[in-house]
Design a protein around this motif. Structure first.
Motif, mmCIF file in Angstrom:
data_model
loop_
_atom_site.group_PDB
_atom_site.id
_atom_site.type_symbol
_atom_site.label_atom_id
_atom_site.label_comp_id
_atom_site.label_asym_id
_atom_site.label_seq_id
_atom_site.Cartn_x
_atom_site.Cartn_y
_atom_site.Cartn_z
ATOM 1 N N LEU A 153 -8.095 5.273 -21.999
ATOM 2 C CA LEU A 153 -8.258 3.844 -22.198
ATOM 3 C C LEU A 153 -8.836 3.222 -20.936
ATOM 4 O O LEU A 153 -8.457 3.589 -19.816
ATOM 5 C CB LEU A 153 -6.911 3.192 -22.530
ATOM 6 N N PRO A 154 -9.772 2.297 -21.069
ATOM 7 C CA PRO A 154 -10.326 1.647 -19.867
ATOM 8 C C PRO A 154 -9.242 0.867 -19.134
ATOM 9 O O PRO A 154 -8.393 0.217 -19.750
ATOM 10 C CB PRO A 154 -11.409 0.718 -20.439
ATOM 11 N N VAL A 155 -9.271 0.980 -17.817
ATOM 12 C CA VAL A 155 -8.281 0.275 -16.988
ATOM 13 C C VAL A 155 -8.807 -1.116 -16.690
ATOM 14 O O VAL A 155 -9.911 -1.275 -16.157
ATOM 15 C CB VAL A 155 -8.019 1.045 -15.685
ATOM 16 N N LYS A 156 -8.048 -2.094 -17.041
ATOM 17 C CA LYS A 156 -8.465 -3.478 -16.844
ATOM 18 C C LYS A 156 -8.331 -3.868 -15.370
ATOM 19 O O LYS A 156 -7.331 -3.543 -14.727
ATOM 20 C CB LYS A 156 -7.615 -4.405 -17.708
ATOM 21 N N ASP A 157 -9.349 -4.526 -14.871
ATOM 22 C CA ASP A 157 -9.309 -5.029 -13.493
ATOM 23 C C ASP A 157 -8.290 -6.165 -13.420
ATOM 24 O O ASP A 157 -8.446 -7.209 -14.048
ATOM 25 C CB ASP A 157 -10.688 -5.528 -13.085
ATOM 26 N N ARG A 158 -7.229 -5.931 -12.690
ATOM 27 C CA ARG A 158 -6.163 -6.930 -12.613
ATOM 28 C C ARG A 158 -6.418 -8.006 -11.554
ATOM 29 O O ARG A 158 -5.661 -8.951 -11.437
ATOM 30 C CB ARG A 158 -4.821 -6.264 -12.343
ATOM 31 N N ARG A 159 -7.481 -7.880 -10.775
ATOM 32 C CA ARG A 159 -7.715 -8.821 -9.672
ATOM 33 C C ARG A 159 -7.907 -10.261 -10.139
ATOM 34 O O ARG A 159 -7.277 -11.174 -9.586
ATOM 35 C CB ARG A 159 -8.928 -8.371 -8.843
ATOM 36 N N PRO A 160 -8.770 -10.549 -11.150
ATOM 37 C CA PRO A 160 -8.977 -11.957 -11.523
ATOM 38 C C PRO A 160 -7.701 -12.667 -11.961
ATOM 39 O O PRO A 160 -7.424 -13.791 -11.536
ATOM 40 C CB PRO A 160 -9.991 -11.859 -12.666
ATOM 41 N N VAL A 211 4.246 -13.027 -5.721
ATOM 42 C CA VAL A 211 3.436 -13.894 -6.579
ATOM 43 C C VAL A 211 2.727 -13.103 -7.668
ATOM 44 O O VAL A 211 2.713 -13.506 -8.832
ATOM 45 C CB VAL A 211 2.414 -14.673 -5.720
ATOM 46 N N SER A 212 2.113 -11.974 -7.314
ATOM 47 C CA SER A 212 1.364 -11.178 -8.287
ATOM 48 C C SER A 212 1.227 -9.761 -7.781
ATOM 49 O O SER A 212 1.500 -9.467 -6.607
ATOM 50 C CB SER A 212 -0.021 -11.791 -8.531
ATOM 51 N N SER A 213 0.760 -8.878 -8.671
ATOM 52 C CA SER A 213 0.639 -7.472 -8.305
ATOM 53 C C SER A 213 -0.402 -7.257 -7.200
ATOM 54 O O SER A 213 -0.182 -6.478 -6.261
ATOM 55 C CB SER A 213 0.262 -6.641 -9.537
ATOM 56 N N VAL A 214 -1.541 -7.946 -7.287
ATOM 57 C CA VAL A 214 -2.574 -7.777 -6.262
ATOM 58 C C VAL A 214 -2.123 -8.359 -4.935
ATOM 59 O O VAL A 214 -2.353 -7.764 -3.877
ATOM 60 C CB VAL A 214 -3.902 -8.415 -6.729
ATOM 61 N N ARG A 257 10.989 0.663 -0.947
ATOM 62 C CA ARG A 257 10.671 1.080 -2.313
ATOM 63 C C ARG A 257 9.395 0.378 -2.778
ATOM 64 O O ARG A 257 9.430 -0.710 -3.362
ATOM 65 C CB ARG A 257 11.843 0.765 -3.244
ATOM 66 N N LEU A 258 8.238 1.001 -2.508
ATOM 67 C CA LEU A 258 6.952 0.399 -2.833
ATOM 68 C C LEU A 258 6.601 0.616 -4.302
ATOM 69 O O LEU A 258 6.882 1.663 -4.876
ATOM 70 C CB LEU A 258 5.854 0.980 -1.947
ATOM 71 N N LEU A 259 5.973 -0.388 -4.886
ATOM 72 C CA LEU A 259 5.475 -0.305 -6.252
ATOM 73 C C LEU A 259 4.007 0.093 -6.229
ATOM 74 O O LEU A 259 3.305 -0.120 -5.243
ATOM 75 C CB LEU A 259 5.645 -1.662 -6.946
ATOM 76 N N HIS A 260 3.544 0.689 -7.328
ATOM 77 C CA HIS A 260 2.163 1.126 -7.418
ATOM 78 C C HIS A 260 1.543 0.546 -8.682
ATOM 79 O O HIS A 260 2.174 0.497 -9.732
ATOM 80 C CB HIS A 260 2.074 2.657 -7.430
ATOM 81 N N PHE A 261 0.287 0.108 -8.555
ATOM 82 C CA PHE A 261 -0.407 -0.535 -9.676
ATOM 83 C C PHE A 261 -1.788 0.088 -9.837
ATOM 84 O O PHE A 261 -2.458 0.433 -8.856
ATOM 85 C CB PHE A 261 -0.554 -2.044 -9.427
ATOM 86 N N ASP A 262 -2.208 0.218 -11.088
ATOM 87 C CA ASP A 262 -3.578 0.629 -11.345
ATOM 88 C C ASP A 262 -4.413 -0.619 -11.623
ATOM 89 O O ASP A 262 -3.928 -1.732 -11.630
ATOM 90 C CB ASP A 262 -3.646 1.615 -12.521
ATOM 91 N N GLY A 263 -5.700 -0.397 -11.833
ATOM 92 C CA GLY A 263 -6.564 -1.509 -12.186
ATOM 93 C C GLY A 263 -6.983 -2.392 -11.033
ATOM 94 O O GLY A 263 -7.415 -3.531 -11.243
ATOM 95 N N PHE A 264 -6.851 -1.891 -9.799
ATOM 96 C CA PHE A 264 -7.301 -2.689 -8.651
ATOM 97 C C PHE A 264 -7.937 -1.745 -7.637
ATOM 98 O O PHE A 264 -7.310 -0.793 -7.166
ATOM 99 C CB PHE A 264 -6.142 -3.442 -8.013
ATOM 100 N N TYR A 265 -9.189 -2.021 -7.336
ATOM 101 C CA TYR A 265 -9.905 -1.214 -6.353
ATOM 102 C C TYR A 265 -10.552 -2.160 -5.342
ATOM 103 O O TYR A 265 -11.279 -3.076 -5.703
ATOM 104 C CB TYR A 265 -10.973 -0.358 -7.011
#
Length: 935
Positions: free
Chosen positions: A8-15, A47-50, A99-107
């Motif tokens: 599945l395409p990974v959605k860019d979470r930055r916007p 505030v947000s994942s990014v 305890r760090l969290l990890h997120f996809d969709g951000f490069y």
């Protein structure tokens, strides 16, 4: 239904995660975060994942930690943990931060490149073509002839040093594990680490630009290190050696750092030269000749004081991101330095250093006969020559090249800043892909490294053409980036002049560059000829002293030429001093016996191309003064029209001006007041401090108490209330366009009104003034100064009404010297056996039969205070201000000396009428008034 084998395409979470901030580049977001507090960064991470990703980056926490840290730092395994430890958070919060969290969709290319730099290894990074000359030990003559103007790698100089075998991490850890060493500066605070903690940090860190031991005081904290090496014979000539202790600029460093650490692009301070000997590890060096700005570097030159700041990527970032963009002809000369090798970096050369593995080195900067003139040039006031020395002709506007550089300096990008007190020009060399003409914009060079602008030459005569003739050493601000102070620089030149007569031709050239010595000598000779003073000897041709005016010591007299602040300031300074001397004689004050006699005074000016001198005793307005565009007050008929009250009103008018504007605003820069006084015998207290007995110092305290009492009891000159009121009502607004706040002085007696209004004006520019002053005032105190200063200075006066309904002030207003320090007190020798048991001032000097501090019977001499000098800063104000420099500078805070001083002073320093005063609050406390003096 989608095939399960298709990802599945990974959605860019930055916007979505950044909202309106999505238009801001990642680099800018990271830069903004560095200006927040650790607690605010922690909140923003929620505030947000990014934003969570941005706020948990180690380089960010390294920056936040080093901004807050001071003193001895202990690394806690990560920069976030270390920063939180400084914040002292709850224990559970400290644990949860791991305890760090990890997120996809951000490069983020920016974060990725930085992450790569933090974790890259440099084992195979030594791929240079070894362009730096390599030689074995050379003779001094060979070195001066062939090697002094280009970098060179020398082997064999350290072969006999104990450090070749003992300077390893393990052995230093055994010897100095608990010793704290200074760390390369990343904040305004001084940071150090115990060596055992630093080694632990080196072993676990993954920083792009790791902390780096760069300690210039290692000889004090680890004296054994000084015994492990010796300065090579090639560099024994160091002209800074004539300065002792704290007067000498920092010059030697022990350097220890892991791979990826290093020194980014820079030119050594004051255009000094340096040698660097490597004892352990490998260093990669890149160097460009003077005037050739490396790619990616920005040179900022301050127009006011000539301060030079360099904006540069880290050394690792430069090699990874900029070096590959260079054409072969644009690459620096480079080398990999191996253990036991010494690299020599000549004056003005740009250099960048990257440690390829854990390294240990020692380095020293030096001034010798080869670079002496360049160092003196760098001390000269102004900014054009400093820009040219570092950036070549790129530091100049194009239209200035034809006239030999007469126009003001500017970079390729002329920047305008809202801060009126610090105007900067910059020279920037951008990335290759961002410029149309890479060769020109990078100050490109051929293989022989000549500037692309053909006329540039790192020659002292060429560089001196860019000195600003209107900028005066005594009047213009001293660059905060200079490695020594203005007064220390003059002391250095004078000591060289006296101590090295064989070098006087060279020293004179340097003094003419640094402080325009030729101009002042020309004025001095005119004064000497007019007053038929003895012919100047060779040793008398350089100005001396720590003051703000050229002062010359001659056989029997002292000549002081008033230049501080420009002509108008100078005329009020001399006028006040002459009024003071006249008053001493008029009232027959005992103080007149302990200040130098005035032999002559006058005005020297240029008329029709030749010098003219008019004697002047401070009375009346001479024609040459009247022709100047001075703001003369309604006091021309007074006996001393430029006396103390006129000086106070001048201080009010000029309170908001910058030093440079003040010195050039009156347009009379070819007129010089001067005074000639009798030379005091003996020595300054500053020269004798460590040699005096306890009884001598107690007698000094008594002497100062008695003479300060005589000074403070002098009657104040009559005050012309009408001239003050008229003048204050017609003053213009500030020059920055802001109208002055209305100061309610309706209840203030007229003679105090000028003080209140002056303080109100100074408050406007206080933070900028303290910032420009710099060390030793901590930034944290400067940030709080506005809270400390009263909103209404009238509160300081304790105003009351007398029985006639007239407003009075519960504070004394008297003459004050305001600058009695250890170099303004003279002492004479007397025989110890004949010392008076009373005041030391009553003891006559022992002259006959004395030699080298002993009388003819071999008995050690004692010293008694004979004179107080330098009344150029005379003022009228609160007597408590005179006590501050005495207690801090002369007594060094010694309470027993202060007690002796007060017993001799015999007057209350605070002569308030408490029944009429405000009755309490911080504004009535003596401590508040003392601290306010420094603001």
């Amino acid at each position: 239904m989608q095939n399960s084998d298709q990802a599945l395409p990974v959605k860019d979470r930055r916007p979505d995660a950044l909202g309106d901030l999505k238009i801001i580049p990642d680099e800018i977001i990271c830069s903004i975060l560095e200006h927040l507090t650790p607690r605010d960064v922690g909140r923003l991470a929620c505030v947000s994942s990014v934003m969570y990703i941005f706020c948990n980056e180690e380089p960010l926490w390294m920056s936040l930690c080093l901004k807050k840290a001071s003193g001895v730092l202990q690394y806690k395994g990560s920069w976030k943990k270390t920063a939180l430890h400084l914040e002292d958070p709850p224990i559970e919060y400290d644990e949860s931060c791991t305890r760090l969290l990890h997120f996809d969709g951000f490069y983020s290319p920016f974060l990725y490149r930085r992450y790569y730099r933090c974790h890259t290894v440099l084992d195979g990074f030594s791929f240079d073509s070894q362009l730096v000359k390599r030689k074995k030990i050379v003779t001094r003559e060979e070195f001066d002839r062939e090697c002094a103007e280009e970098p060179i790698l020398l082997s064999g100089l350290a072969d006999t040093w104990p450090a070749r075998n003992t300077w390893t991490i393990d052995q230093l850890l055994t010897r100095y594990g608990d010793t704290a060493f200074r760390i390369s500066q990343r904040s305004v605070r001084s940071i150090s680490m115990k060596f055992k903690d630093y080694v632990a940090y080196m072993n676990v860190q993954h920083d792009e630009d790791p902390l780096y031991i760069f300690d210039y005081k290692f000889g004090e904290n680890a004296q054994g290190l000084l015994e492990d090496y010796r300065v090579p014979d090639l560099f024994q000539e160091d002209l800074f050696n004539v300065l002792d202790g704290d007067m000498r600029p920092s010059y030697r460093w022990v350097i220890i750092g892991p791979q990826r650490s290093g020194a980014s692009w820079h030119v050594d301070p004051a255009l000094t030269s340096a040698w660097n000997t490597l004892l352990c590890g490998r260093k990669r060096w890149a160097l460009y000749p003077p005037g050739r700005v490396p790619l990616g570097v920005t040179v900022h030159v301050n127009e006011d004081d000539g301060d030079v700041n360099i904006e540069t990527p880290s050394s690792l970032e430069w090699w990874l991101d900029f070096y590959p963009l260079l054409a072969d002809d644009d690459k620096p000369i480079e080398c990999t330095q191996l253990p036991g090798e010494t690299i020599v970096v000549p004056s003005g050369w740009w250099h960048c250093v990257l440690n390829l593995e854990t390294t240990i080195a020692v380095t020293q900067n030096f001034v010798n006969s080869k670079n002496f003139e360049f160092v003196c040039l760098d001390f000269a006031p102004g900014y054009r020559h400093k820009g040219v020395c570092r950036a070549g002709l790129l530091a100049l506007e194009e239209e200035s090249l034809e006239g030999g550089g007469k126009n003001t300096s500017a970079g390729d990008h002329d920047m305008s800043y809202p801060d009126l007190t610090r105007k900067e020009k910059r020279v920037r060399v951008n990335r290759c892909g961002e410029i149309q003409n890479h060769e020109e914009d990078t100050n490109g060079a051929s293989k022989n490294y000549n500037s692309s602008k053909q006329d540039f030459s790192y020659d002292i005569n060429f560089l001196a053409k860019f000195l600003d003739e209107d900028r005066d050493h005594y009047n213009f601000p001293w660059s905060s980036g200079n490695c020594t102070g203005k007064r220390e620089m003059r002391e250095w030149l004078y000591k060289l002049w006296v101590g090295k007569p064989e070098m006087r031709e060279l020293i004179w050239k340097g003094a003419c560059l640094a402080l325009n010595a030729g101009k002042w000598l020309e004025l001095l000779e005119e004064i000497c000829n007019f007053h038929k003073l003895p012919t100047l000897t060779a040793e008398e041709k350089l100005p001396v002293g720590n003051g703000s005016n050229p002062v010359y010591l001659m056989a029997d007299c002292v000549v002081k030429i008033f230049v501080e602040g420009g002509f108008e300031s100078s005329i009020y300074g001399l006028g006040t001093e002459l009024e003071f001397y006249s008053l001493l004689a008029k009232v027959n004050s005992p103080l007149k016996n302990y200040i130098p006699d005035v032999l002559a005074s006058g005005i020297l000016y240029v008329e029709n191309g030749s010098y003219t001198i008019v004697p002047w005793d401070g009375k009346g307005v001479l024609d040459v003064i009247g022709k100047c565009n001075l703001t003369l007050l309604n006091c021309k008929q007074e006996e001393f029209p430029f006396g103390i009250w006129s000086k106070k009103q001048f201080e009010y008018r000029s309170a908001w001006m910058s030093v440079s504007k003040l010195s050039t605003s009156d347009g009379c820069n070819r007129i010089w007041p001067y005074i000639i006084t009798k030379r005091c015998k003996g020595k300054m207290f500053a020269q004798l401090r460590d040699a005096l007995s306890g009884e001598d110092v107690l007698n000094l305290a008594s002497f100062l108490g008695e003479q300060l009492r005589n000074l403070h009891l002098l009657p104040c000159p009559p005050f012309n209330e009408s001239s003050l009121s008229d003048k204050l009502k017609t003053e213009p607004p500030f020059n920055n366009g802001f109208v002055e706040d209305v100061v309610d002085t309706s209840s203030v007696p007229a003679e105090w009104e000028i003080f209140i209004r002056t303080l109100a004006r100074k408050k406007k520019n206080l933070v900028n003034r303290l910032t420009a002053w710099g060390h030793p005032i901590p930034k944290a105190l400067i940030d709080k100064v506005d809270e400390y200063i009263p909103d209404d200075f009238v509160k300081l006066l304790d105003i009351y009404q007398d029985e006639n309904g007239l407003n009075k002030v519960c504070k004394p207003c008297s003459w004050i010297h305001s600058d009695i320090m250890d170099d303004n007190v003279y002492m004479e020798p007397c025989c110890a056996s004949s010392r008076s048991n009373g005041n030391a001032a009553d003891t006559g000097p022992m002259v006959n039969g004395s030699t080298n501090g002993y009388d003819e019977f071999g008995e050690a001499k004692s010293w008694h205070c004979s004179h107080i000098i330098d009344f150029s800063n005379l003022s009228i104000g609160d007597p408590i201000y005179d006590v501050i420099p005495i207690h801090l500078d002369i007594f060094r805070g010694d309470s027993s000396l202060f007690k002796q001083f007060l017993e001799s002073y015999k007057l209350p320093l605070v002569r308030r009428m408490q029944q009429h005063g405000s009755g309490g609050g911080k504004f009535s406390r003596l401590s508040y008034h003392v601290l306010l003096h420094f603001a």
